[in-house]
Design a protein around this motif. Sequence first.
Motif, mmCIF file in Angstrom:
data_model
loop_
_atom_site.group_PDB
_atom_site.id
_atom_site.type_symbol
_atom_site.label_atom_id
_atom_site.label_comp_id
_atom_site.label_asym_id
_atom_site.label_seq_id
_atom_site.Cartn_x
_atom_site.Cartn_y
_atom_site.Cartn_z
ATOM 1 N N THR B 31 0.841 -1.187 0.000
ATOM 2 C CA THR B 31 0.000 0.000 0.000
ATOM 3 C C THR B 31 0.882 1.245 0.000
ATOM 4 O OG1 THR B 31 -0.064 0.226 2.384
ATOM 5 C CG2 THR B 31 -1.683 -1.249 1.388
ATOM 6 N N VAL B 32 0.267 2.394 -0.196
ATOM 7 C CA VAL B 32 1.012 3.650 -0.264
ATOM 8 C C VAL B 32 1.746 3.908 1.044
ATOM 9 C CG1 VAL B 32 0.837 6.132 -0.643
ATOM 10 C CG2 VAL B 32 -0.650 4.573 -1.915
ATOM 11 N N ASN B 33 1.053 3.729 2.155
ATOM 12 C CA ASN B 33 1.689 3.956 3.452
ATOM 13 C C ASN B 33 2.852 3.015 3.689
ATOM 14 O OD1 ASN B 33 0.628 6.178 4.709
ATOM 15 N ND2 ASN B 33 -1.160 5.067 5.466
ATOM 16 N N GLU B 34 2.677 1.761 3.316
ATOM 17 C CA GLU B 34 3.768 0.799 3.470
ATOM 18 C C GLU B 34 4.982 1.227 2.641
ATOM 19 O OE1 GLU B 34 0.933 -3.178 4.166
ATOM 20 O OE2 GLU B 34 1.900 -2.798 2.239
ATOM 21 N N LEU B 35 4.696 1.717 1.439
ATOM 22 C CA LEU B 35 5.793 2.140 0.574
ATOM 23 C C LEU B 35 6.471 3.386 1.116
ATOM 24 C CD1 LEU B 35 4.176 1.578 -2.936
ATOM 25 C CD2 LEU B 35 6.032 0.255 -1.890
ATOM 26 N N ALA B 36 5.688 4.250 1.750
ATOM 27 C CA ALA B 36 6.220 5.530 2.234
ATOM 28 C C ALA B 36 7.061 5.361 3.485
ATOM 29 C CB ALA B 36 5.067 6.500 2.496
ATOM 30 N N GLU B 37 6.764 4.325 4.234
ATOM 31 C CA GLU B 37 7.362 4.148 5.560
ATOM 32 C C GLU B 37 8.888 4.344 5.617
ATOM 33 O OE1 GLU B 37 9.227 2.483 8.867
ATOM 34 O OE2 GLU B 37 9.125 1.312 7.011
ATOM 35 N N PRO B 38 9.681 3.720 4.708
ATOM 36 C CA PRO B 38 11.141 3.830 4.850
ATOM 37 C C PRO B 38 11.695 5.206 4.500
ATOM 38 C CG PRO B 38 10.507 2.030 3.337
ATOM 39 C CD PRO B 38 9.311 2.876 3.555
ATOM 40 N N PHE B 39 10.900 6.072 3.880
ATOM 41 C CA PHE B 39 11.452 7.324 3.357
ATOM 42 C C PHE B 39 11.196 8.504 4.285
ATOM 43 C CE2 PHE B 39 10.517 4.589 -0.299
ATOM 44 C CZ PHE B 39 11.766 4.568 -0.897
ATOM 45 N N PRO B 40 12.130 9.451 4.288
ATOM 46 C CA PRO B 40 12.021 10.615 5.173
ATOM 47 C C PRO B 40 11.151 11.716 4.584
ATOM 48 C CG PRO B 40 14.065 10.734 3.962
ATOM 49 C CD PRO B 40 13.377 9.470 3.521
ATOM 50 N N ILE B 41 10.392 11.425 3.546
ATOM 51 C CA ILE B 41 9.565 12.461 2.935
ATOM 52 C C ILE B 41 8.088 12.163 3.175
ATOM 53 C CG2 ILE B 41 11.276 12.967 1.170
ATOM 54 C CD1 ILE B 41 9.722 11.324 -0.772
ATOM 55 N N SER B 42 7.239 13.126 2.854
ATOM 56 C CA SER B 42 5.821 13.020 3.174
ATOM 57 C C SER B 42 5.128 11.947 2.331
ATOM 58 C CB SER B 42 5.138 14.359 2.928
ATOM 59 O OG SER B 42 5.135 14.649 1.547
ATOM 60 N N VAL B 43 3.981 11.482 2.813
ATOM 61 C CA VAL B 43 3.200 10.506 2.066
ATOM 62 C C VAL B 43 2.714 11.116 0.757
ATOM 63 C CG1 VAL B 43 1.194 8.992 2.148
ATOM 64 C CG2 VAL B 43 2.463 9.473 4.222
ATOM 65 N N GLN B 44 2.434 12.405 0.773
ATOM 66 C CA GLN B 44 1.982 13.058 -0.456
ATOM 67 C C GLN B 44 3.059 12.996 -1.544
ATOM 68 O OE1 GLN B 44 1.612 14.187 2.652
ATOM 69 N NE2 GLN B 44 0.138 15.876 2.779
ATOM 70 N N ALA B 45 4.307 13.184 -1.124
ATOM 71 C CA ALA B 45 5.403 13.103 -2.091
ATOM 72 C C ALA B 45 5.479 11.701 -2.697
ATOM 73 C CB ALA B 45 6.719 13.473 -1.420
#
Lengths: 114, 114
Positions: B31-45
């Motif tokens: 999912t988007v949140n799972e993908l975003a988790e490791p990165f230091p940037i916002s979920v929107q990015a």
Amino acid sequence: MTADPVSAVFAALADPTRRAILARLASGEATVNELAEPFPISVQAISKHLGVLERAGLIVRTREAQWRRCRLDPTPLRTLAEWVDQYRRLWDERYDTLDDYLRDLKGTSHDRHQ
Amino acid sequence: MTADPVSAVFAALADPTRRAILARLASGEATVNELAEPFPISVQAISKHLGVLERAGLIVRTREAQWRRCRLDPTPLRTLAEWVDQYRRLWDERYDTLDDYLRDLKGTSHDRHQ
DNA sequence: GGTATATTCAACCCATCGGTTGATAATCCA
DNA sequence: TGGATTATCAACCGATGGGTTGAATATACC
């Protein structure tokens, strides 16, 4: 100044003019004017494109009187092929499992992984 | 809106964050949140990055309750591998002449790994 | 219905990109 | 020496890219 080399190569290849320049250089060296001839843009613009390709390591330029002769350096393309090959198992139906894929990679004579 | 598909794929791969997302998706949907988790940037990015990958055809998104599950589509990577293969003869010392290269291509079809 | 969660949309900021034109540098040739 | 040719440098312009924050939308849960 995209830091990492892989990004620089991908970015350099993301422009159709630059890919056309590479295609031209695949069949032999050429000067800046020769490269610019087929395109409807200025020589300066081509010169900039060549700068991008050079910084990505895709071409080398040697000076020779008032000409700069450009030659294609395929090394980054080789790196790229290796990068894409990471994903080969995903579209190549011959590989049913990751293990199969890795075993085959190891056995191949191509030594993509020096 | 880079017109041609090849440029879109190269441009999509020119960003390290997007390549990391692809690497993650190579081992399964997320999912988007799972993908975003490791990165230091916002979920929107991350959502924007996913849009780029989707427009390049590198991922497909299916909606499922309030989640958007992302899956990698390797088809453009296959196209890319073919594109890079045009230049293989330039770095592969196995091929001394273009004729050798073309003969080999013809003989093995796409299965270099048999 | 109301709230929490997941995701996208919208507006904005700043840096980079691809192009332009004009000037400059380097080299050959008459 | 001086002009022609080749290529780059410099400054500028409009569009795009990657990021932000804040608001909107969609769905599940109580």
